[in-house]
Design an enzyme around this catalytic site. Structure first.
Site, PDB file in Angstrom:
ATOM      1  N   PRO A  31       0.823  -1.218   0.000  1.00 48.16           N
ATOM      2  CG  PRO A  31       0.027  -0.997   2.175  1.00 48.16           C
ATOM      3  CD  PRO A  31       0.692  -1.980   1.250  1.00 48.16           C
ATOM      4  CG  LEU A  63       6.137   0.602   2.231  1.00 50.14           C
ATOM      5  CD1 LEU A  63       7.072  -0.090   3.226  1.00 50.14           C
ATOM      6  CD2 LEU A  63       5.055  -0.369   1.787  1.00 50.14           C
ATOM      7  CG  HIS A  64      -0.831   3.442   4.499  1.00 46.04           C
ATOM      8  ND1 HIS A  64      -0.986   3.044   5.809  1.00 46.04           N
ATOM      9  CD2 HIS A  64      -1.830   4.338   4.256  1.00 46.04           C
ATOM     10  CE1 HIS A  64      -2.025   3.655   6.336  1.00 46.04           C
ATOM     11  NE2 HIS A  64      -2.555   4.449   5.425  1.00 46.04           N
ATOM     12  N   PRO A  65       2.034   3.506   6.382  1.00 50.71           N
ATOM     13  CG  PRO A  65       1.940   5.218   7.980  1.00 50.71           C
ATOM     14  CD  PRO A  65       1.494   4.863   6.594  1.00 50.71           C
ATOM     15  N   GLY A  68       1.740  -0.777   5.907  1.00 45.62           N
ATOM     16  CA  GLY A  68       2.402  -1.709   4.999  1.00 45.62           C
ATOM     17  C   GLY A  68       3.822  -2.037   5.397  1.00 45.62           C
TER      18      GLY A  68
END
Length: 375
Positions: free
Chosen positions: A168, A232-234, A236
């Site tokens: 993500p 990255l989304h955190p 992920g």
């Protein structure tokens, strides 16, 4: 948390309530589980059929696993046998183009994104989710890596040796993605969450229907969109780190929706697969030693702290046919050639004497070693 309390198994239609709870807990752009009971049931029916089918694998199969802790579902993960089975699987490929002017004596190297379908046909790891309270335990390792033992165990169900996973990308709590706003929304005239709902997942062919075929020049995008590419989304970070330690590589592809990194590798390059062994479960009487049917490669064994002794080391353990596939964490009794599988692990995996069990050393980042201790 006691690692012995973890068990990974195939999902079935009876797991709809648990899957609804998981889908409701995910955020925009994370995973591939829609918050729609009808679509979730369809996903479970497809997974159940994939596990049960005795037909020659077509590539359409999609497997979904659930992780239990003391019988309660705490996470899920999946495998799509062939990315883009019904349509091409699209990604953006990072490339650099060189522009030069002899008259001005100027050369510029420009970062571009090219719409491609290089990963079509790859095996795709999907749907990773773990409840927050278990993120710092060893549970995510089993949830992610057991899929690789499944692929190894049933290699005839997966046509390609290349494995990929979409991570993500950056988005806020409302699902706003700076990359999508700068690129996709210009052509689709819909928000990021709306686009995901319409496509029922990522990287569908509708992206290619409207997106430009020419390269996207990253330097022309707003700075916030440029900064988000490959980020990255955190949520992920955890699955990304597990796959990175396995041997997955980044930097070549990003997702067409939010520009999150897409990791890829060949199956035989991954640590879990390289170090895996196939063993025969012993009779419990007298604890007969395990018979080894597939030795780990020397390169993989040398990187494991258990290469000189099996005693005390933790292992991923997987057994059963597709419908009854089970995976757990356990230790072997004894050392070296005299090591044997204990009664507890055999019971959790549903093994009888003579059954085949695949094991691979559980290799963790140094900071995570404590989480594999009992208690």
């Amino acid at each position: 948390m006691n690692p012995h309390d973890l068990l990974l198994r195939p999902a079935s239609c009876a797991d709809l309530p648990a899957l609804e709870r998981i889908a409701a807990s995910s955020v925009h752009g994370i995973g591939s589980l829609p918050q729609d009971p009808v679509k979730l049931r369809r996903r479970l029916e497809h997974a159940e059929q994939s596990f049960q089918s005795e037909d020659v694998a077509s590539g359409e199969e999609s497997y979904l696993f659930l992780l239990e802790h003391q019988g309660r579902v705490i996470g899920c993960s999946g495998i799509a046998a062939s990315a883009g089975f019904h349509e091409r699987f699209y990604s953006y490929r990072n490339e650099f183009m060189v522009h030069a002017s002899r008259g001005l004596r100027v050369t510029r190297r420009m970062h571009t994104l090219h719409l491609c379908h290089d990963l079509t046909g790859s095996t795709l790891l999907t749907s990773f989710y773990i409840e927050p309270e278990f993120e710092t335990t060893v549970a995510p390792e089993l949830l992610s890596r057991a899929r690789l033992l499944f692929i190894r165990r049933f290699a005839d169900r997966f046509a390609g040796s290349r494995i990929a996973a979409e991570m993500p990308g950056v988005s806020d709590e409302h699902g706003h993605s700076p990359f999508w706003s700068a690129v996709g929304e210009r052509f689709f005239k819909m928000s990021y969450p709306e686009a995901e709902r319409v496509s029922e997942g990522r990287s569908k062919s509708l992206i290619a229907d409207l997106m430009p075929r020419t390269p996207v020049y990253v330097g022309l995008l707003p700075p916030v969109a440029q900064m988000s590419i490959g980020q990255l989304h955190p949520v992920g970070e955890l699955p990304f780190q597990i796959l990175f330690r396995e041997g997955f590589e980044t930097d070549t592809y990003v997702d067409v929706f939010d520009a999150g990194p897409t990791v890829a590798a060949h199956l035989d390059q991954l640590q879990t697969v390289r170090s895996a062994q196939t063993l025969t479960a012993p009779a419990l009487d007298g604890r007969a030693p395990l018979a080894v049917h597939g030795a780990a490669s020397s390169s993989a064994s040398s990187s494991s702290s258990s290469s000189s002794s099996l005693s005390g080391a933790w292992y991923l353990m997987a057994a059963g046919d597709r419908q009854a596939f089970r995976a757990t964490l356990g230790q072997l009794d004894g050392e070296g050639a005299g090591a044997s599988l204990g009664a507890d692990a055999m019971h959790r995996l549903g093994l009888a004497a003579g059954d085949q069990v695949d094991i691979a050393p559980l290799q963790l980042a140094d900071a995570s070693q404590e989480s594999c201790h009992e208690g």
